[in-house]
Write a protein that holds these residues in place. Structure first.
Motif, PDB file in Angstrom:
ATOM      1  N   LEU A  92       0.826  -1.210   0.000  1.00 46.97           N
ATOM      2  CA  LEU A  92       0.000   0.000   0.000  1.00 46.97           C
ATOM      3  C   LEU A  92       0.861   1.261   0.000  1.00 46.97           C
ATOM      4  O   LEU A  92       0.619   2.190  -0.776  1.00 46.97           O
ATOM      5  CB  LEU A  92      -0.937  -0.008   1.215  1.00 46.97           C
ATOM      6  CG  LEU A  92      -2.066  -1.047   1.160  1.00 46.97           C
ATOM      7  CD1 LEU A  92      -2.682  -1.255   2.532  1.00 46.97           C
ATOM      8  CD2 LEU A  92      -3.133  -0.644   0.153  1.00 46.97           C
ATOM      9  N   VAL A  93       1.882   1.290   0.847  1.00 47.25           N
ATOM     10  CA  VAL A  93       2.766   2.463   0.894  1.00 47.25           C
ATOM     11  C   VAL A  93       3.519   2.605  -0.432  1.00 47.25           C
ATOM     12  O   VAL A  93       3.624   3.710  -0.988  1.00 47.25           O
ATOM     13  CB  VAL A  93       3.759   2.349   2.068  1.00 47.25           C
ATOM     14  CG1 VAL A  93       4.793   3.474   2.010  1.00 47.25           C
ATOM     15  CG2 VAL A  93       3.024   2.399   3.393  1.00 47.25           C
ATOM     16  N   GLY A  94       4.013   1.492  -0.962  1.00 45.27           N
ATOM     17  CA  GLY A  94       4.747   1.535  -2.223  1.00 45.27           C
ATOM     18  C   GLY A  94       3.884   1.953  -3.394  1.00 45.27           C
ATOM     19  O   GLY A  94       4.318   2.726  -4.255  1.00 45.27           O
ATOM     20  N   THR A  95       2.643   1.455  -3.416  1.00 47.91           N
ATOM     21  CA  THR A  95       1.723   1.847  -4.486  1.00 47.91           C
ATOM     22  C   THR A  95       1.462   3.342  -4.449  1.00 47.91           C
ATOM     23  O   THR A  95       1.511   4.026  -5.477  1.00 47.91           O
ATOM     24  CB  THR A  95       0.401   1.067  -4.374  1.00 47.91           C
ATOM     25  OG1 THR A  95       0.670  -0.338  -4.525  1.00 47.91           O
ATOM     26  CG2 THR A  95      -0.593   1.499  -5.450  1.00 47.91           C
ATOM     27  N   MET A  96       1.208   3.870  -3.259  1.00 48.20           N
ATOM     28  CA  MET A  96       0.968   5.318  -3.136  1.00 48.20           C
ATOM     29  C   MET A  96       2.188   6.127  -3.574  1.00 48.20           C
ATOM     30  O   MET A  96       2.065   7.184  -4.197  1.00 48.20           O
ATOM     31  CB  MET A  96       0.582   5.673  -1.704  1.00 48.20           C
ATOM     32  CG  MET A  96      -0.789   5.183  -1.265  1.00 48.20           C
ATOM     33  SD  MET A  96      -2.141   5.715  -2.349  1.00 48.20           S
ATOM     34  CE  MET A  96      -1.983   7.503  -2.247  1.00 48.20           C
ATOM     35  N   ALA A  97       3.367   5.626  -3.268  1.00 48.00           N
ATOM     36  CA  ALA A  97       4.596   6.348  -3.638  1.00 48.00           C
ATOM     37  C   ALA A  97       4.803   6.371  -5.148  1.00 48.00           C
ATOM     38  O   ALA A  97       5.369   7.335  -5.686  1.00 48.00           O
ATOM     39  CB  ALA A  97       5.799   5.697  -2.962  1.00 48.00           C
ATOM     40  N   LEU A  98       4.323   5.333  -5.833  1.00 48.12           N
ATOM     41  CA  LEU A  98       4.566   5.226  -7.274  1.00 48.12           C
ATOM     42  C   LEU A  98       3.438   5.778  -8.131  1.00 48.12           C
ATOM     43  O   LEU A  98       3.622   5.975  -9.334  1.00 48.12           O
ATOM     44  CB  LEU A  98       4.839   3.764  -7.647  1.00 48.12           C
ATOM     45  CG  LEU A  98       6.140   3.171  -7.097  1.00 48.12           C
ATOM     46  CD1 LEU A  98       6.243   1.694  -7.451  1.00 48.12           C
ATOM     47  CD2 LEU A  98       7.353   3.923  -7.633  1.00 48.12           C
ATOM     48  N   ILE A  99       2.280   6.020  -7.539  1.00 52.75           N
ATOM     49  CA  ILE A  99       1.199   6.685  -8.278  1.00 52.75           C
ATOM     50  C   ILE A  99       1.630   8.125  -8.553  1.00 52.75           C
ATOM     51  O   ILE A  99       2.202   8.788  -7.697  1.00 52.75           O
ATOM     52  CB  ILE A  99      -0.104   6.664  -7.458  1.00 52.75           C
ATOM     53  CG1 ILE A  99      -0.652   5.241  -7.340  1.00 52.75           C
ATOM     54  CG2 ILE A  99      -1.174   7.557  -8.106  1.00 52.75           C
ATOM     55  CD1 ILE A  99      -1.815   5.121  -6.369  1.00 52.75           C
ATOM     56  N   GLU A 100       1.309   8.603  -9.747  1.00 50.45           N
ATOM     57  CA  GLU A 100       1.634   9.993 -10.066  1.00 50.45           C
ATOM     58  C   GLU A 100       0.969  10.923  -9.058  1.00 50.45           C
ATOM     59  O   GLU A 100      -0.169  10.711  -8.646  1.00 50.45           O
ATOM     60  CB  GLU A 100       1.155  10.323 -11.479  1.00 50.45           C
ATOM     61  CG  GLU A 100       1.907   9.558 -12.567  1.00 50.45           C
ATOM     62  CD  GLU A 100       1.312   9.802 -13.939  1.00 50.45           C
ATOM     63  OE1 GLU A 100       1.586  10.865 -14.522  1.00 50.45           O
ATOM     64  OE2 GLU A 100       0.557   8.923 -14.415  1.00 50.45           O
TER      65      GLU A 100
END
Length: 279
Positions: A175-183
């Motif tokens: 979840l944290v990684g996905t948020m970091a990689l979303i534009e």
């Protein structure tokens, strides 16, 4: 007109099932609901003499109690091997395409136009459209070609709930990684997290929820237990397509299973908070 979107940190996170459950939950609340998935890659189809769409969206439509139409899944890709797929547009066979042609010459021209047109039709005719994403919105190698996640969420003005399969492990990092990689321009669309397929003591997770919110500023809106399901299987690497006869008896079985699923999901999600998120 309201829109809600379920995206996942990976394929198999439970997006399809969760959308079906939410369709039934909000239908029971009196909303005129429709599901929507702009682009689905699947060999599991709902076939009529007039059109063909993904089976998953047909089952979600049963959950919604809405008419099954091509607008629910305007782009269907049926993989045939060697990076080729048969592409269906609005329920009709369009052409065979290699992945390179699909990404470079189709999605950002005709593809996004087809998807948005169907989305707008549903938004005009229903109180609530519940969108399903595809794979993960954080595939940074493909983001400029992604018309199934954040771009379509923005077009729909949808609040996004991000779901992760905790049974696989690594959900907090996912979840944290996905948020970091979303534009960055899309990060504000994500309004809540859902942990799916949990087994164990929920109290063990709660300290992690607090840390997760401190890091991301986004709340956890529910933890769904691992549920035994008797629904037709969605496409996956381990699945073998089986035909469904769309008889009244079989649809009734699906309908009953959706009722059971919706009750479990509703009791483990903060539906009131989700309703407040709806635009």
């Amino acid at each position: 007109m309201k829109s809600l979107m379920i995206q996942g940190t990976s394929s198999g996170a439970g997006k399809t099932t969760l959308v079906a459950a939410l369709c039934r939950i909000f239908s029971d609340k009196g909303y005129r609901v429709a599901p929507f998935k702009s682009q689905n890659m699947s060999n599991f189809a709902y076939v009529t003499p007039e059109f063909e769409i993904s089976r998953a969206q047909a089952i979600q439509a049963i959950g919604s109690r809405c008419e099954i139409t091509p607008d629910l899944n305007p782009i269907l890709l049926k993989p045939i091997g060697n990076y080729n797929s048969i592409v269906y547009l609005n329920g009709k066979r369009y052409k065979k395409m290699h992945a390179k042609e699909y990404y470079e010459k189709f999605v950002n021209q005709k593809g996004i136009d087809v998807a948005v047109k169907s989305l707008k039709i549903l938004q005009k005719n229903y109180d609530l459209v519940i969108l399903e994403g595809a794979g993960s919105p954080a595939e940074i190698n493909l983001q400029k070609f992604d018309i199934a996640n954040m771009r379509i969420a923005q077009k729909a003005n949808a609040s996004v709930l991000l779901v992760s399969d905790i049974d696989k492990g690594g959900s907090f990092a996912s979840l944290v990684g996905t948020m970091a990689l979303i534009e960055k321009k899309y990060q504000k669309l994500v309004k809540g997290f859902i942990f799916n397929k949990f087994r164990g003591d929920l109290d063990v997770l709660k300290p992690g929820f607090k840390k997760l919110k401190n890091i991301t500023k986004i709340p956890v809106v529910g933890t769904i237990p691992l549920i035994p399901l008797d629904l037709p299987e969605e496409d996956s690497l381990n699945a073998t397509p089986k035909d469904i006869q769309w008889t009244k008896r079989n649809i009734s079985k699906i309908d009953n299973e959706l009722n059971k699923l919706a009750k479990t999901v509703e009791s483990n999600l903060d539906i009131q908070s989700i309703e407040k998120m709806l635009k």
